[in-house]
Design an enzyme around this catalytic site. Sequence first.
Site, mmCIF file in Angstrom:
data_model
loop_
_atom_site.group_PDB
_atom_site.id
_atom_site.type_symbol
_atom_site.label_atom_id
_atom_site.label_comp_id
_atom_site.label_asym_id
_atom_site.label_seq_id
_atom_site.Cartn_x
_atom_site.Cartn_y
_atom_site.Cartn_z
ATOM 1 N N ARG A 53 41.400 32.244 38.979
ATOM 2 C CA ARG A 53 42.815 31.866 39.014
ATOM 3 C C ARG A 53 43.503 32.214 40.321
ATOM 4 O O ARG A 53 44.231 31.389 40.886
ATOM 5 C CB ARG A 53 43.571 32.562 37.863
ATOM 6 N N THR A 54 43.329 33.422 40.793
ATOM 7 C CA THR A 54 44.114 33.849 41.963
ATOM 8 C C THR A 54 43.753 32.999 43.176
ATOM 9 O O THR A 54 44.633 32.437 43.851
ATOM 10 C CB THR A 54 43.869 35.348 42.244
ATOM 11 N N LYS A 82 27.061 42.319 57.332
ATOM 12 C CA LYS A 82 26.375 42.937 58.484
ATOM 13 C C LYS A 82 27.013 44.270 58.866
ATOM 14 O O LYS A 82 26.651 44.860 59.871
ATOM 15 C CB LYS A 82 26.440 41.993 59.678
ATOM 16 N N ARG A 103 41.438 39.630 48.283
ATOM 17 C CA ARG A 103 41.086 40.486 47.133
ATOM 18 C C ARG A 103 39.945 41.382 47.575
ATOM 19 O O ARG A 103 38.994 40.911 48.221
ATOM 20 C CB ARG A 103 40.668 39.650 45.928
ATOM 21 N N HIS A 131 48.117 44.220 41.843
ATOM 22 C CA HIS A 131 47.855 42.780 41.873
ATOM 23 C C HIS A 131 49.242 42.120 41.840
ATOM 24 O O HIS A 131 49.640 41.526 40.838
ATOM 25 C CB HIS A 131 47.014 42.400 40.653
#
Length: 306
Positions: A53-54, A82, A103, A131
């Site tokens: 969703r986000t 890396k 995120r 959030h």
Amino acid sequence: MDLRGRHVISIADFSREEILHILRSAAEMELGRPAEPLAGRLMATLFFEPSTRTRLSFEAAMLKLGGRVMGFSDPGSSSAKKGESLADTIRMIERYADVIVMRHPRDGAARLAAEVSRVPVINGGDGSNQHPTQTFLDLYTISRIFPQLVEGGLTVGFAGDLRYGRTVHSLISALCHFGGRIKLVAPRGLELPPQYEQEARAHGLHIETVPTLQAAIDACDVLYMTRLQEERFPDPLEFDHIKASYRITASMLSSAKPSMRILHPLPRVNEIAADVDDTVHAHYFTQAANGIPVRQAILGLVLGAV
Ligand code: CP
């Protein structure tokens, strides 16, 4: 000059004229006169953790405003793999994009990114911390159903993993601006961290723990369910037992207020039975859909376009 369909693998593959053509084209791009508010603006989505969703609602929001999107949803495909630091990753992306949506599994990662970025960084969830855009859409959703939210007239219940659920932490902090009553119900070990309870009390909210999910259902105007994560339980048998007691079924809703609405940031796993979807109380899919207008507003505002 037509470069359509050409691969861009090596500069050695391009003639002088072709290179100059690309540079002229870039200059025209920079001078472009956008007809849509975010036309010509580029959003980077850096998702170091899974999301449906986000990420996709941010992308939809940007595209609907005429902007463009780029990014990764698998950190294993980025140079983080890396060993590149997050700060260095951001120092690069800020040179490519007008806004960064990120995120990350680490608490505080979004703050760190914001400290090194000259373009807005939008936190799409950092660890078990915050959030915030989910909270904007949660508040938007609640206020559309219950305008009295802003006067502190609501009882909001939180059920499930209140310890690690970042959407819970963000929403409780936001409710401190409005007042009201909060009911909590969580398995042992997954209770709300004390600082959020203290914050709520300091802002005059009435906050208390109730003994069962049924008690929360019966008392609330809004019940905010969260997912129980199996990996939080060392004992699989204990998880199975708890899972059963944190599951809403349609039959449990007969004693709820008719106006009560169930929210959930999603994804759900076991905690809301499918038969709840057909009741008037189910509101989680509408909630998720609200992610698009809310994120459009956030993007438009942080980019100074609305
Ligand atoms: N609500 C939410 O953050 O969902 P995703 O994990 O799918 O983005």
